[in-house]
Structure formats: structure tokens, C-alpha cells
Scaffold this active site. Structure first.
Site, PDB file in Angstrom:
ATOM      1  CD  GLU A 158      -0.849   7.999   3.391  1.00  0.00           C
ATOM      2  OE1 GLU A 158      -1.789   8.297   2.589  1.00  0.00           O
ATOM      3  OE2 GLU A 158      -0.915   6.977   4.021  1.00  0.00           O
TER       4      GLU A 158
ATOM      5  CG  ASP B 289      -0.445   3.215   4.068  1.00  0.00           C
ATOM      6  OD1 ASP B 289      -0.718   4.073   3.252  1.00  0.00           O
ATOM      7  OD2 ASP B 289      -1.313   2.494   4.624  1.00  0.00           O
TER       8      ASP B 289
ATOM      9  CG  ASP C  88       7.380  -6.516 -14.551  1.00  0.00           C
ATOM     10  OD1 ASP C  88       8.026  -5.853 -15.044  1.00  0.00           O
ATOM     11  OD2 ASP C  88       6.669  -7.242 -15.278  1.00  0.00           O
TER      12      ASP C  88
END
Length: 529
Positions: free
Chosen positions: A268, A201, A30
Site C-alpha cells: 500500500e 499496510d 467472521d
């Protein structure tokens, strides 16, 4: 170095939040856990951290199915926890990058719930819906990257929707200007909060051919590589319109930055080099760093690597800055691919090439792919195409901090088992060893930070034979020679310079005539007064 954007001399460090540090005992890493470990990262010598997705998500694909782009998933904490982490990172001189997932959302995102509710809904066109072909089948032959058709039938509205990945990850329609505006506002939200940049992404996926023609079949398809390779993704990826979108993202990043505090965009993009270069933009208006993944799958051969480096450098557009990656959350770990000895050589290569390197968490320890029992498999990639070795769980195992129960990662049951050998291969043990993989990384990063030639200098490949890869780095009269033996036998060396760092630990007393097996060596070339 001060005259350049910070990210050109920086070393980036990717954290997979699920696996870095758990602060509350639920077995999942976390944000508070990451904050507790910031001093480790400062001492390691990196400059910026990139967090894989932390946004609210049903976790069908571990956060790459976003249900809310402006929040934090409760598994990782709260928005206040994020603000605390960001402030703590900045106080230590660290930059922080987030993972932006623009190609698709979760099927539980309010936008998709509206889009799916009826054909007349105002958000219907926010996603990609198409009619069935006459026999009732999908609109074309496009295949999900996770195997199976990329189209799912929606019974309620009588159309197919497109998803490049899981059916729980419907693709957004970036040809719709409302989608474009809403997603660009997401960037503005996080930039205004103080984020230093984004890794974007699957950037090359986000626009599809407007006519949705079939993709060409791959006549050489090997089923062992996964069903996605049954076709060439000619029409479903890398469309010309994506570059205008990248330029819009770049304009936002530039508007939020200022000299000395620039914002950075990293794309990416798994494409051949000549197509990758287009993502810099014709005049530098693309992303700052289109990820260069060549080292991940490159044959570990000195002559091949020399050609690859030369061709990549030659292909860079004017002003384009290089970058290098050895591994990430999707690909096998370096130590597994190359073995422990050559992983050390690979680390020296990564951290001495010209350009911005990205380290994947745990690679500085020599972490290897974990072994995941069948009943502990979590990755949908493996669950959909089992037995092909495409699953990503093995590279996402928890970070081992010491040899206490669960490696100091959690007080509970970790979400994935720790990797083999973690009792010895952990941070505490490696900090205590002068010849450990962690000690090598700390030495390499310290040398890079103190030496402009290694951080931003020019590169010149040196002619070598056999298993030796050699090159020179130079800046303002400071010169280093890097010589890497990619083999397991001694290799002849004909270089000048004073040895200052070896992957084997102990240094030769003078300029050596040979490299030892599995040795990487950095030599300082003293210039005459």
C-alpha cells in the site's frame, strides 16, 4: 499463462472481515462466515482473497492496531478457524492473502507496554521516543493522518512517542535491528502456515528521517481535505531506507515460494507514479505489486485516462507487472463516485486493463456508500474530524446476500447498518438477473479467465475522440478491442471486430459505428486463417 507467476493473471478480491458474513449472530463478520461463502467467490471467478486485519486488537482502528501478530481476534474466530478457512480456500483453488501492519502496533501490544514502562527497558527503542522541545512542545510539526499532532506525551517517562495515526497506534522503530528481525519473523510464521501473500499496510510510512526535521508547510492547504495535508510528509514517509526493508520482505516471500505456488507481496503506497515505481526495486527485489491507486481519484475523462494509462505503462521498470484498483476499505465506492451506469463501464475498464486487478467486496453488486446515522458512526477518522466527509464507515457496510432480515449477513444486529437499497441490490436478486451488475462481473471474469489476451496480453491504446477510451489487448494472435464511452451521449466509433460483451447487456448485431451512452463494449478481432 502457466509459465508466469499465478498473481499476474489473477483477480484479487478484498474482504473486510467485519462486513462479509457473520456466522454466530453477534453482528460482526467472521472467518467461519467467510468460509461459508467461498463457493460464491469461486462462482464469481476471482482467484485470490485478501483479508483486512484479523489479528487480536483493541479495535481502536478496526484491526489496524495489532496487539498480537501471530493470532486471530476472538471476534473473528480462532487460529483453528483460520486454518480451516485457508484449507477450504486452497481446496477450491483460491489463494489467500493477509494484511500485514508493520508500521505500528497497538498501544496494548506487549512490546509497547514494555517500551512505555521505563526509559531503561530493553524495548524502549522498539518505538520512537523523543524529548520535548524547550517550551515543552512536541519534537517537530508532524501531523497524524487522522488529524492532530503525531506526538503524544507520556507523563510517566517524560517523553513523547510518535504515531502516524491514532495515539493508540504507536509507530515501531524499524531502524532498530531487533524490531526488523521480529517483524520479519511474523511474515515467516504466516508463510509457514500456508498463506499465499500479504498486502503490506502503509509500506511507504515505515521509516522516518533519522533527524526528525519539521515537514514543509503546504501553502495551498485546504482545511476541507483534513489536517494531515497542512504539511508535506517529506521527512515522515518514503525514506530511502524503506527499500532495503522491502527487499528483505521479498527475499522471505521468494524463499517460501516455488514455481506455480509463488508468494506475493503487495504494497500500500500512496505516492506519485515516479516514486511508486521505486518500490518494485532496482532489480525486481521490491514488492511484486506496489498498489496503483490512480483510478480511484482520476477525473472520469477519456483523454485523461488514456494519458494516465500510457504514462503508467511507460514508467514500469523492466519486469515490473502493472496493477489497478477502483476502490478499497478507505475510499468511496465506485458506484457512488461515478453513478450506477458508469460504474459498469469502470468495471469493464478495471477487468480489461493489462495487469492484476483488485475488486473490493460488494463492488460486483454496485454497492454504494452507506448512510451512517450520527449515533452509529464507528470510524475514528470521522470522529476526530467530523463533517469533512472523510469517514470510512460508509464503504464498510455489511454485504447483502438476500432480501431477508439484515440481508442474510447476520441473525443479530449488524455492527453497521446495511446500505440503502440492499433489499434489491443483493447477491440473490442479482444472481437472478441477466443484466445485473453481478452478471456483468461474472461475464467479465469468465472472459478474462478464458482469454490469455485479456489476462496477460499486451496493451495498445487506440486513438479515439471525445468521451471514448479505446485500447487493444493481444496475446499469441488472440485480439480484443475494448471501447468505453465515459459519457452520457452516443459516441462515434470507428473500429473493427465482433461485439461479444456490452455493459448494457444487449449486443449490437454487427460492428457498431457508435457506442451507446454509458456503454462499454468488448469486440473480438478475428484473425485470418
Amino acid at each position: 499463462m502457466n509459465a508466469r507467476p499465478w498473481w499476474q493473471s489473477a483477480v484479487l478480491y478484498q474482504i473486510y472481515p467485519w462486513s462479509f458474513q457473520d456466522s454466530d449472530g453477534d453482528g460482526i463478520g467472521d472467518l467461519r462466515g467467510i468460509e461459508q461463502r467461498l463457493d460464491y467467490l469461486v462462482d464469481l471467478g476471482i482467484d485470490a482473497i485478501w483479508l483486512s486485519p484479523i489479528f487480536p486488537s483493541p479495535m481502536a482502528d478496526f484491526g489496524y492496531d495489532v496487539a498480537e501478530y501471530r493470532g486471530v481476534d476472538s471476534r473473528f474466530g480462532t487460529l483453528a478457524d483460520f486454518d480451516s478457512l485457508l484449507a477450504s480456500a486452497h481446496a477450491r483453488g483460491l489463494k489467500l492473502l493477509l494484511d500485514f501492519v508493520p508500521n505500528h502496533s497497538s498501544d496494548q501490544h506487549p512490546w509497547f507496554l514494555e517500551s512505555r514502562s521505563s526509559r531503561e527497558n530493553p524495548k524502549r527503542d522498539w518505538y520512537i521516543w523523543r524529548e520535548a522541545v524547550p517550551d515543552g512542545g512536541p519534537p517537530n510539526n508532524w501531523i497524524s493522518d487522522f488529524g492532530g499532532p503525531a506526538w503524544t506525551w507520556d507523563e510517566a517517562t517524560g517523553q513523547y512517542y510518535y504515531h502516524a495515526f491514532l495515539k493508540e497506534q504507536p509507530d515501531l522503530n524499524w531502524r532498530n535491528p531487533e524490531v526488523r528481525a521480529a517483524m520479519l519473523d511474523v511474515l515467516r510464521f504466516w508463510f509457514a502456515r500456508g498463506v499465499d501473500g500479504f498486502r503490506i499496510d502503509v509500506l511507504w510510512h515505515i521509516v522516518k528521517h533519522a533527524g526528525f526535521p519539521d515537514n514543509p508547510l503546504n501553502p495551498d492547504w485546504d482545511p476541507a481535505t483534513g489536517e494531515m495535508h497542512r504539511v508535506f510528509q517529506l521527512h515522515s514517509t518514503d525514506q530511502p531506507e524503506v527499500h532495503d526493508i522491502a527487499a528483505d520482505m521479498r527475499a522471505i516471500a521468494d524463499a517460501f515460494g516455488r514455481e506455480g505456488d509463488e508468494r506475493v507481496l503487495i504494497g500500500e503506497i500512496y505516492l506519485p507514479v515516479e516514486r511508486l515505481m521505486r518500490y518494485y526495486g532496482q532489480h525486481g527485489e521490491g514488492v511484486h505489486l506496489p498498489f496503483n491507486f490512480q483510478l480511484i481519484d482520476a477525473p472520469w475523462d477519456a483523454r485523461h485516462l488514456a494519458r494516465m494509462i500510457a504514462e503508467y505503462e511507460a514508467a514500469l521498470p523492466p519486469g515490473g507487472w502493472p496493477n489497478w484498483v477502483l476502490g478499497n476499505h478507505d475510499r468511496p465506492r465506485s458506484a457512488t463516485k461515478r453513478g450506477a451506469a458508469q460504474a459498469r463501464v469502470a468495471a469493464m475498464l478495471l477487468l480489461t486493463l493489462r495487469g492484476t486487478p483488485t475488486l473490493y467486496y460488494g463492488d460486483e453488486l454496485g454497492m454504494e456508500n452507506g448512510v451512517i446515522p450520527p449515533d452509529r458512526v464507528r470510524d475514528p477518522r470521522e470522529l476526530r474530524e467530523p463533517g469533512l466527509g472523510l469517514g470510512r464507515d460508509p464503504v464498510r457496510t455489511p454485504m447483502p446476500w438476500d432480501d431477508s432480515p439484515q440481508g442474510g449477513f447476520t441473525a443479530g444486529e449488524p455492527w453497521l447498518p446495511l446500505g440503502a437499497g440492499w433489499q434489491a441490490r443483493n447477491v440473490a436478486n442479482e444472481l437472478a438477473g441477466s443484466d445485473s451488475m453481478l452478471a456483468l462481473h461474472r461475464a467479465l471474469l469468465a472472459l478474462r479467465r478464458s482469454s490469455p489476451a485479456l489476462a496477460i496480453g499486451a496493451i495498445r491504446l487506440i486513438e479515439a475522440e471525445g468521451s471514448v477510451l479505446a485500447y487493444e489487448r493481444e496475446q499469441d494472435g488472440e485480439r480484443f478491442v475494448v471501447a468505453l464511452n465515459l459519457g452520457t451521449e452516443p459516441a462515434r466509433l470507428s473500429l473493427t471486430g465482433r461485439p461479444i460483451l456490452s455493459t448494457l447487456g444487449n449486443l449490437p448485431s454487427d460492428t457498431p459505428s457508435h457506442l451507446r451512452p454509458d456503454e462499454g463494449l468488448i469486440l473480438k478481432v478475428d484473425t485470418p486463417a
